[in-house]
Design an enzyme around this catalytic site. Structure first.
Site, mmCIF file in Angstrom:
data_model
loop_
_atom_site.group_PDB
_atom_site.id
_atom_site.type_symbol
_atom_site.label_atom_id
_atom_site.label_comp_id
_atom_site.label_asym_id
_atom_site.label_seq_id
_atom_site.Cartn_x
_atom_site.Cartn_y
_atom_site.Cartn_z
ATOM 1 N N ARG A 1 0.847 -1.194 0.000
ATOM 2 C CA ARG A 1 0.000 0.000 0.000
ATOM 3 C C ARG A 1 0.890 1.255 0.000
ATOM 4 O O ARG A 1 2.081 1.180 0.303
ATOM 5 C CB ARG A 1 -0.876 -0.025 1.249
ATOM 6 C CG ARG A 1 -1.896 1.106 1.349
ATOM 7 C CD ARG A 1 -2.974 0.648 2.308
ATOM 8 N NE ARG A 1 -3.824 1.693 2.845
ATOM 9 C CZ ARG A 1 -4.879 2.195 2.220
ATOM 10 N NH1 ARG A 1 -5.183 1.796 1.007
ATOM 11 N NH2 ARG A 1 -5.645 3.086 2.810
ATOM 12 N N THR B 1 -11.698 0.871 -6.010
ATOM 13 C CA THR B 1 -10.724 -0.133 -5.637
ATOM 14 C C THR B 1 -11.124 -1.309 -6.503
ATOM 15 O O THR B 1 -12.186 -1.299 -7.111
ATOM 16 C CB THR B 1 -10.893 -0.423 -4.131
ATOM 17 O OG1 THR B 1 -10.637 0.770 -3.403
ATOM 18 C CG2 THR B 1 -9.998 -1.520 -3.628
ATOM 19 N N THR C 1 -5.820 -0.538 -5.218
ATOM 20 C CA THR C 1 -6.667 0.644 -5.361
ATOM 21 C C THR C 1 -5.895 1.909 -5.716
ATOM 22 O O THR C 1 -4.704 2.017 -5.422
ATOM 23 C CB THR C 1 -7.409 0.891 -4.017
ATOM 24 O OG1 THR C 1 -8.291 1.997 -4.147
ATOM 25 C CG2 THR C 1 -6.442 1.183 -2.872
ATOM 26 N N ASN D 1 -7.752 4.512 -4.710
ATOM 27 C CA ASN D 1 -8.667 5.158 -3.772
ATOM 28 C C ASN D 1 -9.871 5.712 -4.532
ATOM 29 O O ASN D 1 -10.842 5.010 -4.728
ATOM 30 C CB ASN D 1 -7.999 6.219 -2.913
ATOM 31 C CG ASN D 1 -8.885 6.590 -1.720
ATOM 32 O OD1 ASN D 1 -9.597 5.720 -1.216
ATOM 33 N ND2 ASN D 1 -8.861 7.818 -1.291
ATOM 34 N N GLU E 1 -4.633 8.356 -2.188
ATOM 35 C CA GLU E 1 -4.767 7.540 -0.976
ATOM 36 C C GLU E 1 -4.542 8.327 0.307
ATOM 37 O O GLU E 1 -4.942 7.884 1.386
ATOM 38 C CB GLU E 1 -3.759 6.383 -1.038
ATOM 39 C CG GLU E 1 -4.230 5.117 -0.361
ATOM 40 C CD GLU E 1 -5.379 4.484 -1.102
ATOM 41 O OE1 GLU E 1 -6.437 4.340 -0.485
ATOM 42 O OE2 GLU E 1 -5.232 4.143 -2.295
ATOM 43 N N ASP F 1 -7.193 8.625 2.884
ATOM 44 C CA ASP F 1 -7.558 7.566 3.838
ATOM 45 C C ASP F 1 -7.000 7.832 5.236
ATOM 46 O O ASP F 1 -7.363 7.158 6.193
ATOM 47 C CB ASP F 1 -7.085 6.194 3.339
ATOM 48 C CG ASP F 1 -8.110 5.536 2.415
ATOM 49 O OD1 ASP F 1 -9.204 6.107 2.247
ATOM 50 O OD2 ASP F 1 -7.826 4.457 1.867
ATOM 51 N N SER G 1 -9.484 -0.322 4.408
ATOM 52 C CA SER G 1 -10.550 -1.294 4.683
ATOM 53 C C SER G 1 -10.413 -2.515 3.786
ATOM 54 O O SER G 1 -11.238 -3.435 3.865
ATOM 55 C CB SER G 1 -11.918 -0.648 4.426
ATOM 56 O OG SER G 1 -12.110 0.445 5.269
ATOM 57 N N GLY H 1 -15.113 -0.894 -2.507
ATOM 58 C CA GLY H 1 -16.267 -0.285 -1.837
ATOM 59 C C GLY H 1 -15.921 0.657 -0.703
ATOM 60 O O GLY H 1 -16.762 0.934 0.142
ATOM 61 N N GLY H 2 -14.665 1.153 -0.649
ATOM 62 C CA GLY H 2 -14.292 2.111 0.394
ATOM 63 C C GLY H 2 -14.558 1.518 1.772
ATOM 64 O O GLY H 2 -14.212 0.378 2.055
#
Ligand code: GLY
Length: 581
Positions: A103, A378, A396, A398, A417, A420, A450, A470-471
């Site tokens: 990430r 994502t 993702t 984001n 990102e 987040d 998530s 789906g965030g």
């Protein structure tokens, strides 16, 4: 007395109905895709084809995951990427498991207050648009780290199909076009992004148009030739850093040079005899799925039934309690101590169950910890090979098309990102998540995610591979697919298609997809005190991609008569496909 004619009609009907014996769940879903040797389920059919080809040519699931990761960066630009970040959960054929964190990391020049003005107020758009929103990307390092450790094929062989698709282009179908919908204005703001993702006249692409990405083909070719150095030490990093400096960003060459993948122990828990393996921090996904499952284990969901007020009430309350923990206590493990053991402890779930009133909605504000002030894009893919190696990847940018920017000459879309992170404690982010200090911005830190790439086994054998975009809803989407299969007996296609509900502590609302709850159920939930709201934005409800092993549902698996692999891509996805061989 009934006439003989009516009698024979009713006999015919009974015979007809028993011929089409009702299955549990949603009979309206198409059948899952069946295969005996391997299965690849992704959000874009060309990427699924590429993954299956790798498996057919003797590559393992890890090889296929790398090839699919690069392919989606070309054919699913809204979320597939090399300019973002992601996670990979692997269950090897011998039952061992591992987790790769590739990430984004915050640039070294990032500060806790970088998105606030002089008065301490959040400056709208700063964490979501432009170069200040970009975290240091991880997929190129992540794919290469994993391939060199666990794959069997050379990088060039795995990346070549993506290069060809970028260079020659591919014809956009209706499903592809859907992800471009409504993005024209945003893409038009960045000339380099507009030059690739809009037509020369500035109009959006239509079905039948060909999307050619020459710069991206060149970037991928240089990665194929020089490996990760091309991205992190060479011309690609230089181009991104220059564009960032030109446009008010803070990315530095050192950010790229220092980027490292983390190999972590996945989160593990057991739900009704099924062993769940999922994402650890810096994702909240695995811990929160386990926490919710542990709470729900105390309720007879199968008996209460899919969509009943009692089942939904239990789900909402479990989600409410677990999202408090998610939003206030979790962060990057290199920076904060996560209460991981507590969150997956069954006795903690029991304590929470004791607080849940069976007849009354909880109140989110009352769960506010002391000192705490108050897409969506994502993509997930699931793969399993002939030997039983299973891979779940969620990665993702984001937001849809990330920050909507491309460093000139690279063809690489960059993430947003940084949104987040907790930009300001108590203020909702892109997904309405109200988060705390544990997820505050720090140089080199990874924002809390998530994303929940999850693999489930039973009796030492792989059972299910699942995940979704789906965030903030990734967690509940993945969770609902799991309980739809385990508790409600749905087949894998029905499980990923079934309408969903979601609660994330704050705002204190139950979000439901259209038709998820009957009017009667809504009335019962409202009478309990739940504020139920229909959310018609289909894009936010995710696009799950799942595989079941040994049959299309639990009944078939237990009877021992199913196809080896059943794959299903969410029917919400226009361009996705489950492909097997
Ligand atoms: N960007 C969404 C997530 O990582 O949760």
């Amino acid at each position: 007395m009934r006439s003989p004619c009516l009698k024979s009609l009713s006999i015919t009907l009974i015979v007809a109905l028993s011929t089409f014996a009702p299955r549990q769940g949603l009979a309206a879903s198409p059948e899952p895709v069946k295969a005996e040797h391997g299965m690849v389920v992704t959000a874009q059919h060309l990427a699924s084809d590429i993954g299956v080809e790798v498996l057919k040519k003797g590559g393992n699931a890890i090889d296929a995951a790398v090839a699919v990761g690069y392919a989606l960066a070309v054919v699913y630009p809204t979320a597939g990427n090399i300019g973002g970040g992601g996670f990979m959960t692997i269950r090897f054929k011998d039952g061992k498991t591992t987790f790769l964190d590739f990430r984004e990391r915050a640039p070294l020049a990032a500060t806790k207050t970088m998105y606030l003005d002089d008065k301490g107020d959040l400056v709208e758009g700063l964490s979501t648009e432009g170069y200040l929103a970009v975290g240091v990307p991880g997929p190129v390092m992540g794919f290469e780290f994993t391939r060199s450790r666990y794959g069997t094929k050379p990088l060039k062989e795995l990346i070549d199909p993506a290069i060809e698709l970028a260079r020659e282009g591919f014809v956009l179908q209706q499903g592809d076009i859907e992800s471009f919908d409504g993005k024209t204005e945003r893409l038009a703001r960045d000339p380099a992004a507009a030059a690739i993702f809009l037509k020369p006249d500035g109009k959006p692409f239509a079905a039948g148009d060909r999307l050619v990405q020459t710069d991206l083909a060149a970037s991928l070719s240089s990665i194929a030739e020089k490996g990760t150095d091309a991205f992190y030490k060479g011309a690609i990093a230089d181009a991104i850093v220059k564009a960032s400096a030109d446009k008010g960003g803070i990315l530095a060459k050192e950010d790229f040079e220092r980027y490292q993948v983390r190999e972590l122990e996945p989160v593990k828990c057991n739900y009704r005899g099924y062993d769940i393996v999922s994402s650890p921090p810096p994702s909240s996904g695995g811990l929160i799925i386990c926490e919710i499952l542990n709470i729900l284990e105390g309720y007879p969901l199968s008996y209460l039934g899919y969509g009943s007020a009692e089942t939904v009430h239990a789900m909402i309350e479990a989600m409410r309690h677990a999202y408090v923990d998610r939003n206030t206590a979790l962060g990057d493990p290199a920076f904060v101590e996560n209460p991981a053991a507590k969150l997956v402890d069954k006795s903690y779930a029991k304590e929470i169950r004791a607080k849940i009133d069976p007849f009354k909605a909880g109140v989110s504000q009352e769960l506010m910890p002391a000192g705490f002030t108050e897409s969506k894009e994502t993509t997930h893919y699931s793969i399993i090979d002939d030997e039983g190696n299973a891979v779940a990847v969620t990665y993702t940018l984001n937001g849809s098309f990330g920050a909507g920017i491309v460093a000139p000459g690279t063809g690489i879309l960059l993430n947003n990102e940084m949104d987040d992170f907790t930009a300001k404690p108590g203020t909702p982010n892109l997904y309405g998540l109200v988060q705390g200090e544990a997820n505050a911005i720090e140089p080199g830190k990874t924002p809390l995610s998530s994303m929940s790439p999850t693999i489930i086994s039973r009796d030492g054998k792989p059972f299910m591979v699942i995940g979704s975009p789906g965030g903030a809803r990734i967690i509940t989407i993945t969770l609902e697919a799991i309980i739809n299969v385990i508790d409600h007996g749905m087949n894998i296609q029905e499980a990923v298609d079934a309408p969903r509900v979601h609660h994330q502590w704050l705002p204190d609302k139950v979000f439901m997809e259209p038709y998820a709850l009957s009017p009667d159920t809504r009335k019962l939930l409202s009478a309990m005190g739940h504020d139920v709201q229909v959310d018609e934005n289909w894009m936010i409800w995710g696009q799950a991609a799942g595989i079941l092993v040994g049959g299309e549902n639990v009944a078939e698996i237990e009877a021992g008569g199913g196809a080896r692999y059943s794959g299903a891509v969410d029917s919400r996805i226009g361009a996705g496909a489950a492909r097997g061989y």
